[in-house]
Design an enzyme around this catalytic site. Sequence first.
Site, PDB file in Angstrom:
ATOM      1  N   GLY A  56       0.858  -1.186   0.000  1.00 60.53           N
ATOM      2  CA  GLY A  56       0.000   0.000   0.000  1.00 60.53           C
ATOM      3  C   GLY A  56       0.884   1.222   0.000  1.00 60.53           C
ATOM      4  O   GLY A  56       2.054   1.132   0.379  1.00 60.53           O
ATOM      5  N   CYS A  83       5.571  -5.610   1.493  1.00 52.07           N
ATOM      6  CA  CYS A  83       5.769  -4.162   1.415  1.00 52.07           C
ATOM      7  C   CYS A  83       5.110  -3.451   2.605  1.00 52.07           C
ATOM      8  O   CYS A  83       5.569  -3.593   3.716  1.00 52.07           O
ATOM      9  CB  CYS A  83       5.279  -3.658   0.059  1.00 52.07           C
ATOM     10  SG  CYS A  83       5.776  -1.985  -0.278  1.00 52.07           S
ATOM     11  N   TYR A  84       4.004  -2.728   2.405  1.00 55.14           N
ATOM     12  CA  TYR A  84       3.352  -2.092   3.555  1.00 55.14           C
ATOM     13  C   TYR A  84       3.029  -3.156   4.619  1.00 55.14           C
ATOM     14  O   TYR A  84       3.221  -2.932   5.817  1.00 55.14           O
ATOM     15  CB  TYR A  84       2.052  -1.386   3.125  1.00 55.14           C
ATOM     16  CG  TYR A  84       1.297  -0.791   4.292  1.00 55.14           C
ATOM     17  CD1 TYR A  84       1.547   0.499   4.721  1.00 55.14           C
ATOM     18  CD2 TYR A  84       0.369  -1.557   5.006  1.00 55.14           C
ATOM     19  CE1 TYR A  84       0.890   1.034   5.826  1.00 55.14           C
ATOM     20  CE2 TYR A  84      -0.292  -1.048   6.115  1.00 55.14           C
ATOM     21  CZ  TYR A  84      -0.031   0.253   6.514  1.00 55.14           C
ATOM     22  OH  TYR A  84      -0.680   0.773   7.605  1.00 55.14           O
ATOM     23  N   HIS A 171       7.902  -6.660  -3.753  1.00 59.16           N
ATOM     24  CA  HIS A 171       6.619  -7.174  -4.260  1.00 59.16           C
ATOM     25  C   HIS A 171       6.839  -8.537  -4.899  1.00 59.16           C
ATOM     26  O   HIS A 171       7.273  -8.622  -6.043  1.00 59.16           O
ATOM     27  CB  HIS A 171       6.039  -6.202  -5.280  1.00 59.16           C
ATOM     28  CG  HIS A 171       5.478  -4.986  -4.628  1.00 59.16           C
ATOM     29  ND1 HIS A 171       4.236  -4.963  -4.049  1.00 59.16           N
ATOM     30  CD2 HIS A 171       6.011  -3.769  -4.410  1.00 59.16           C
ATOM     31  CE1 HIS A 171       4.015  -3.788  -3.511  1.00 59.16           C
ATOM     32  NE2 HIS A 171       5.080  -3.031  -3.714  1.00 59.16           N
ATOM     33  N   GLU A 173       4.587 -10.519  -5.832  1.00 62.78           N
ATOM     34  CA  GLU A 173       3.488 -10.870  -6.732  1.00 62.78           C
ATOM     35  C   GLU A 173       3.704 -10.377  -8.170  1.00 62.78           C
ATOM     36  O   GLU A 173       2.956 -10.744  -9.056  1.00 62.78           O
ATOM     37  CB  GLU A 173       2.164 -10.320  -6.182  1.00 62.78           C
ATOM     38  CG  GLU A 173       1.998  -8.790  -6.243  1.00 62.78           C
ATOM     39  CD  GLU A 173       2.644  -8.049  -5.080  1.00 62.78           C
ATOM     40  OE1 GLU A 173       3.536  -8.621  -4.426  1.00 62.78           O
ATOM     41  OE2 GLU A 173       2.266  -6.892  -4.843  1.00 62.78           O
ATOM     42  N   GLY A 224     -20.598  -8.813 -26.081  1.00 63.13           N
ATOM     43  CA  GLY A 224     -19.593  -9.109 -27.105  1.00 63.13           C
ATOM     44  C   GLY A 224     -18.243  -9.336 -26.440  1.00 63.13           C
ATOM     45  O   GLY A 224     -17.337  -9.889 -27.027  1.00 63.13           O
ATOM     46  N   VAL A 226     -15.571 -10.834 -23.411  1.00 59.66           N
ATOM     47  CA  VAL A 226     -15.276 -12.212 -23.002  1.00 59.66           C
ATOM     48  C   VAL A 226     -16.181 -12.664 -21.841  1.00 59.66           C
ATOM     49  O   VAL A 226     -16.775 -13.740 -21.880  1.00 59.66           O
ATOM     50  CB  VAL A 226     -13.787 -12.337 -22.588  1.00 59.66           C
ATOM     51  CG1 VAL A 226     -13.486 -13.711 -22.018  1.00 59.66           C
ATOM     52  CG2 VAL A 226     -12.893 -12.059 -23.782  1.00 59.66           C
ATOM     53  N   ASP A 227     -16.299 -11.809 -20.813  1.00 57.44           N
ATOM     54  CA  ASP A 227     -17.002 -12.243 -19.603  1.00 57.44           C
ATOM     55  C   ASP A 227     -18.459 -12.610 -19.878  1.00 57.44           C
ATOM     56  O   ASP A 227     -18.922 -13.682 -19.485  1.00 57.44           O
ATOM     57  CB  ASP A 227     -16.954 -11.141 -18.529  1.00 57.44           C
ATOM     58  CG  ASP A 227     -15.532 -10.707 -18.218  1.00 57.44           C
ATOM     59  OD1 ASP A 227     -14.605 -11.484 -18.523  1.00 57.44           O
ATOM     60  OD2 ASP A 227     -15.348  -9.600 -17.692  1.00 57.44           O
ATOM     61  N   SER A 228     -19.183 -11.706 -20.555  1.00 53.76           N
ATOM     62  CA  SER A 228     -20.600 -12.006 -20.766  1.00 53.76           C
ATOM     63  C   SER A 228     -20.766 -13.175 -21.737  1.00 53.76           C
ATOM     64  O   SER A 228     -21.697 -13.966 -21.606  1.00 53.76           O
ATOM     65  CB  SER A 228     -21.366 -10.773 -21.230  1.00 53.76           C
ATOM     66  OG  SER A 228     -20.876 -10.323 -22.464  1.00 53.76           O
ATOM     67  N   LYS A 374     -10.134 -12.910 -14.403  1.00 51.02           N
ATOM     68  CA  LYS A 374     -10.229 -12.900 -15.865  1.00 51.02           C
ATOM     69  C   LYS A 374      -9.557 -14.120 -16.518  1.00 51.02           C
ATOM     70  O   LYS A 374     -10.118 -14.727 -17.422  1.00 51.02           O
ATOM     71  CB  LYS A 374      -9.557 -11.623 -16.384  1.00 51.02           C
ATOM     72  CG  LYS A 374      -9.784 -11.355 -17.852  1.00 51.02           C
ATOM     73  CD  LYS A 374     -11.061 -10.622 -18.008  1.00 51.02           C
ATOM     74  CE  LYS A 374     -11.320 -10.169 -19.418  1.00 51.02           C
ATOM     75  NZ  LYS A 374     -12.521  -9.338 -19.457  1.00 51.02           N
TER      76      LYS A 374
END
Length: 596
Positions: A56, A83-84, A171, A173, A224, A226-228, A374
């Site tokens: 953070g 980190c934080y 970090h 990640e 249109g 990807v998710d839907s 995603k």
Amino acid sequence: MSSVRPGSIVVLDCGGQYAHLIGNRVRRLGAFSEIRIAETKAQELKGAAGIILSGGPQSVYEEGSPQPDRAIFGLGVPILGICYGHQWLAHALRGTVKPGKVKEYGSAVFHVLEPDSVLFQSTSKSSGVWMSHGDEVTVLPPGFRHIGKTETCFVAAMEDPLRKIFGVQFHLEVTHTSEGMTMLGNFVRLCKPAPWSMEGFSKRIGEQIKTEVGDRKVFMLVSGGVDSSVAFTLLNTVLGVDRVQGLLVDTGLMRKDEVKNIGVAFDHLGISNLHIEDASEEFFRNLEGIYDPEEKRKVIGQTFLDVQKRVSERMELRVEDGWMLGQGTIYPDTIETKGTKHADHIKTHHNRVAAIQAMIEKGLVIEPLKDLYKDEVRALGEELGLPSDFVWRHPFPGPGLGVRILCALAPSLPKEIDTLDLPHLVLPVQSVGVQGDGRTYRHAVALFAEKTSEVPDAFRASATTIPNAVRAFNRVLFCSSHASPPSLVFTPGYLTRERADLLREADAIVDEELRSAELYAVIWQFPVVLLPFGTKEGGQSIVLRPVESQEAMTANAAPLPPLVLRRVTERLLALPGIDMVFLDLTSKPPGTIEWE
Ligand code: XMP
């Protein structure tokens, strides 16, 4: 918020932009992760297999800085502070954190001091890490040992082996930390979390959908994207075509062949229940004479709602008749992290506006992907049989090409034009940027060089120095069509079908060249933008905006090989009405990814 899912790894969000990134990485390591606010009561975290405190931007001494519940130390589960989070652990457990004068930001070499630490199993003695910090841990808390350092940060890692509490200043990640995933994997294994896999999810989700829907039917808006599309395919697979109805509104602002390709992808799977409503006329009519970017967004959003309401009424898709609403909401849309909350571009997600929230509370909405990230949605899409090209498409904004066609009634130039030493041209339009905490609306400056397909290194550096030094500019471009500044002719323009068609062609060319150069997967997103000026009456220009990014919070301009830049530029200039081509060299910040 309810209690956490038993066996999950909980990421406490201490700000910045990291919580979802960590959550996603934990999933990739085969454990279920959840994001919670930093101050979540330890009581609610009972049952978690492990806790990660994210990074953070604040200092632990700052008023209002994230302060997790100290009772988490009593839960007896492994804890990792990043980190934080690392600094907060030291602070909370009676070590010392020294406020730093300068912020260190960038790559560093990390040296392992205690190779027997579980965190460093199967890692090298020295490896590259990504640092971003001001404060620093100077005295370890009682019970901790010093397990790693960098040149500039002495306590870069610490652990309490008995209580299984770890802190790392870097970090782990991000991909810049070369062995970060191995270290995170070591922590995750230590937690003995409940296993998580997409296969397991796929097996469970079918039953869950059937239970949630009961004997009702589901109506879904398919954008249109990807998710839907994946959510719609999943609902069809589980419930069958007779109990699902899809609606796709063609706004006229979609990419070339997008509507057709969606139809083909679904047809292949025997999904025939998608109604396509061509509302493009209505969209262009409502957008006539609109020049302001936010106004344009509003008109697009409102027209979308009007069309959707009208068509669903016409198709008699009413709640009273047993219909519920399906949405392709994914996990980051449901959990607003401190990073996304303060980010310039994300307000309340459109899947979570008040009217929808009220429906959710009444049990009228099903969101089968709401636990997924995603990349997991993409994997599920492939498993359901959607073509891989289709599920791995770059992100595309909701208002579509609408935010990539700049509209202006008159040319605009900064009041005071600062002169630069390089051959340059100030563009007569403004675009959005983000500097400090606020948005800027400023001009772009284009630089010129003799070799039009090779961006000089100095220009890339100027993309950072110019916006910092010259207030009038928030973007720096390289002109790939001209070796020296031509005189410009401005043509007033709003959003018309003609302009959308032209940009659609340009965008398709870029897409095609990117795929054939095998760059599609390397570049995160590649907006192609249309500007209302050229070198002749009625002429227009194109901006290429390839970026590298993780989750769009920040971005770097992605380099394009000279051959690709040349080929794309030549093909774009061959389009009738395109006079100039530019490559955007700006990072985010100070630019944003899109131009509006
Ligand atoms: P910016 O331009 O803010 O974009 O750096 C970050 C990400 O958000 C997308 N974006 C939008 N998506 N509606 C959307 O659904 C919008 O109005 C919108 N504006 C930007 C953008 O494409 C990028 O991925």
